[in-house]
Design an enzyme around this catalytic site. Structure first.
Site, short mmCIF file in Angstrom:
data_model
loop_
_atom_site.label_atom_id
_atom_site.label_comp_id
_atom_site.label_asym_id
_atom_site.label_seq_id
_atom_site.Cartn_x
_atom_site.Cartn_y
_atom_site.Cartn_z
N GLU A 351 0.82 -1.21 0.00
CA GLU A 351 0.00 0.00 0.00
C GLU A 351 0.86 1.26 0.00
OE1 GLU A 351 -2.51 2.69 3.10
OE2 GLU A 351 -2.28 0.56 3.58
N ARG A 392 7.14 5.74 1.66
CA ARG A 392 6.90 4.51 0.89
C ARG A 392 7.21 4.72 -0.59
NH1 ARG A 392 1.96 1.01 3.54
NH2 ARG A 392 2.68 1.17 5.70
#
Length: 441
Positions: A351, A392
């Site tokens: 994610e 991320r």
């Protein structure tokens, strides 16, 4: 918070939906019972107040006529005592009802897959070919540590586990990523904000973090005798910006964005992603928030999710979109898309953005309303999404753009934000090399 009147009027269907989200049907029944009893008592209070007003008028008439009104005065006192006693019962019932309903998640939208966890999520589509190499790809944290651009050791020494220093080109890459993201949001019509990073309990309640998820946050006490919280996401201050207000319908939708640090205790995540940039206690995120008319909110969700996907396409990162199941959605969401980026070292998608339509759940808690065509106030719908999680994204760039010699190529879209630098390598990673792995010179 869901509307208890809706729960009462269609109990079985609503309760069954909420059971799929982890709510207790017995607790929901108790909340409705508390509501019914409270409503009955409020009607009794109204009747007693009406009676008290009539007695008060009788007292006035008798006094004007010079008559004794002691019996009526005593009756009015007794009525006042009854009203106070019943009012206490009402407040107690309201507190019990609130304790249950404030912990009840949002209803799952029609078509959302039913399931207990992420195993029931459904893939919508993929974009880009999964990155493959002629060598064994390294994890982003290995490459970052070898180049000296990610320093987890000193982060842990100074702040604790799951904190780090970005150093040299690592810091520059992080900054390039979020500046790129903010520019993309400007192109997509979002208004940029710099929100508070500390908020009060009302704000945390408004977006659904409190009271259920207090343990997941960092609390700060004794700030001007107030209890404050470091924001877990700028969704909190951005959404609450529109609270306690009635907006004109013509102004909707509102589209706002912000870069902010996010602080999360990650309670209950022991042993998960303990290394690297995936699950930190402090990280940067660019947030997207929209305040929408109800009839447009699901269309807004699609557009907002596409905004997130477009950034990954420009960065050349493979991704997929999944719709989350009832058991994997966040507390406030009625429907959520996760955008997951390909991580070569883990050989899986992770994610990088979560985009949710919260329907009127947050709007009811935060009092976000607009004036409809009939001139009446109505709850708006709120939406939020990551645009994107910066750390991320950095991790995905490092892993997908690594080379056999341990260098990291810079995606073309980021080169202007890196002042023309096209690669991070051992020669340029630490800039003027004032810092090495062991000490500061």
């Amino acid at each position: 918070m869901i509307d208890i009147k809706k729960l009462k009027s269609n109990f079985e269907d609503v309760a069954n939906n909420l059971e799929n989200r982890g709510a207790s049907k017995d607790d929901l029944k108790k909340a409705v019972d508390y509501y019914n009893e409270r409503t009955s008592l409020l009607a009794e209070i109204d009747a007693l107040k009406h009676q008290r007003n009539e007695v008060s008028n009788q007292i006035g008439v008798k006094k004007r006529n010079g008559e004794d009104a002691e019996d009526e005065i005593q009756e009015m006192r007794e009525l006042g005592t009854k009203i106070e006693d019943i009012d206490t019962k009402v407040r107690n019932l309201e507190a019990k009802e609130f304790d249950i309903m404030s912990g009840v998640p949002n209803l799952g939208a029609e078509g959302v897959p039913v399931g207990e966890d992420e195993d029931s999520n459904e893939e919508i589509h993929r974009n880009g070919k999964q990155t493959s190499f002629g060598f064994e790809p390294k994890a982003h944290y290995e490459l970052g540590e070898e180049l000296g651009i990610l320093d987890f050791e000193n982060g842990a020494r100074v702040a604790g586990s799951r904190f780090l220093y970005y150093v040299g080109m690592g810091a520059r890459l992080e900054r390039a990523v979020y500046n790129f993201m903010l520019d993309q949001q400007h192109e997509n019509g979002y208004v940029e904000m710099i929100p508070p990073y500390l908020v009060n309990d009302n704000a945390m309640y408004g977006t659904g973090q409190y009271p259920k998820f207090t343990e997941d946050t960092y609390r700060v006490d004794d700030i001007d005798d107030r209890r404050m919280t470091l924001i877990p996401t700028s969704e909190v201050p951005l959404t609450n910006y529109f609270g306690d207000n009635v907006w004109e319908k013509e102004k909707l939708p509102f589209k706002v964005t912000a870069l902010s640090p996010c602080f999360r205790s990650e309670a209950g995540s022991a042993g998960r992603d303990t290394r690297g940039l995936i699950r930190l206690h402090q990280f940067h995120k660019v947030e997207m928030v929209r305040i929408s008319k109800p009839e447009e909110s699901f269309e807004q969700l699609e557009e907002m999710t596409e905004n997130g996907e477009a950034m990954l396409e420009k960065l050349g990162l493979p991704y997929r979109r999944v719709v989350l199941s009832t058991g994997d959605m966040g507390f406030s969401a009625t429907k959520t898309y996760d955008i997951e980026v390909w991580m070569p070292n883990q050989d899986t998608y992770r994610e990088i953005s979560s985009c949710s339509n919260c329907y009127d759940f947050q709007a009811r808690r935060a009092k976000i309303r607009y004036r409809n065509d009939e001139g009446r106030t109505q709850l708006a719908h709120t939406l939020n999404g990551s645009g994107l999680a910066v750390g991320r994204t950095v991790a995905a760039i490092i892993e997908n753009y690594q080379t056999a010699d341990g260098s990291i190529a810079i995606p073309e879209a980021l080169v202007p934000y890196m002042s023309g630098v096209t690669q991070i390598n051992k020669e340029n990673a630490l800039g003027k090399k004032l810092i090495n792995h062991n000490h500061t010179i």
